[in-house]
Design an enzyme around this catalytic site. Structure first.
Site, PDB file in Angstrom:
ATOM      1  CG  ASP A  45      -1.831   1.168   1.317  1.00  0.00           C
ATOM      2  OD1 ASP A  45      -1.775   2.056   0.435  1.00  0.00           O
ATOM      3  OD2 ASP A  45      -2.615   1.225   2.287  1.00  0.00           O
TER       4      ASP A  45
ATOM      5  CE1 TYR B  60      -5.638  11.715 -10.301  1.00  0.00           C
ATOM      6  CE2 TYR B  60      -5.805  13.754 -11.556  1.00  0.00           C
ATOM      7  CZ  TYR B  60      -5.335  12.458 -11.427  1.00  0.00           C
ATOM      8  OH  TYR B  60      -4.554  11.912 -12.421  1.00  0.00           O
TER       9      TYR B  60
ATOM     10  CE  LYS C  94      -2.035  12.383 -10.120  1.00  0.00           C
ATOM     11  NZ  LYS C  94      -0.967  11.379 -10.268  1.00  0.00           N
TER      12      LYS C  94
END
Length: 247
Positions: free
Chosen positions: A63, A155, A159
């Site tokens: 993970d 997201y 990023k």
């Protein structure tokens, strides 16, 4: 070959861009350790392809969001291969929702995998790269980390964070002859993209100047280049692979 004798780790390498990167690094001479979390059949199939090329390959379930898992994988790669020369951080997830509907769990999971996961692996390999006075780190970000994207606050934030992380690590490891760069894909034809609603895909297609989605192999080719000595004077950069989607 450009990467003969080099040992690479690629996270999220069982599918999509990650698998293309793993295969391209191997085609150019590298031994590759593949990180995966769920897709063991696919990860082992990529390993088999790499071994057929005459390279060494291992698949490690870990993970990326777990600090101890990352360190354990790096330790295993050093035990198996003898060193780590290349790290490609690629593992990522989408947990999309507009900000007023996004749950804490969606936010936390996206940041844990898409950003903390990158830190975990860089933290684990950095002492090794410093000691050997060489190395390449490539982080897969996104054009949406540069411009934002409706419905992807988690997201896009992750990023964008990768870009800041990349530039900082480039500064911190430069004296150890370690290059750290980021690659920012646009719309690439992967399993993740296939899951997008058709309306969203069509809207994105209208932005792409070249009129088509990119292929994972096109991203992989740039990643491999950044891992070679031809790119030894490139560090701290963010390079788009988006067909002109974001100019």
């Amino acid at each position: 070959m450009e990467l003969d004798g080099k040992n690479a780790i690629v996270t999220g390498a069982s599918l999509g861009i990650g698998s293309a990167v793993a295969l391209d690094l191997a085609k150019n001479g590298a031994n590759v350790a593949i990180n995966y979390r769920k897709h063991d059949t696919e990860a082992n199939a990529i390993c088999a392809e790499i071994i057929k090329m005459g390279r060494r390959a291992i698949a490690v379930r870990a993970d990326v969001a777990n600090f101890k898992d990352a360190q354990a994988m790096v330790d295993q790669v050093v035990k198996e291969f003898g060193s780590v020369d290349i790290l490609v951080n690629n593992a990522g997830v989408n947990r999309d929702a507009v900000i007023w509907k996004m749950t804490e769990e969606q936010w936390d999971e996206a940041l844990a995998i898409n950003l903390k996961g990158y830190f975990n692996y860089i933290r684990a390999v950095a002492p090794l790269l410093k000691e050997q006075n060489s190395g390449k780190i490539v982080n897969i970000t996104s054009i949406n980390g540069m411009r934002g994207k409706f419905g992807q606050s988690n997201y896009s934030a992750a990023k964008a964070g990768i870009i800041g992380l990349t530039k900082t690590v480039a500064r911190e490891l430069a004296k150890s002859n370690v290059n750290c760069n980021a690659v920012a894909p646009g719309l690439i034809e992967t399993e993740m993209m296939k899951a997008l609603p058709e309306e969203a895909k069509q809207k994105a297609m209208t932005e792409i100047l070249l009129g088509r989605m990119g292929a994972p192999e096109e991203v992989a080719a740039l990643v491999t280049f950044l891992c070679t000595e031809k790119a030894r004077h490139i560090t701290g950069e963010v390079i788009k692979v988006d067909g002109g989607q974001y100019i």
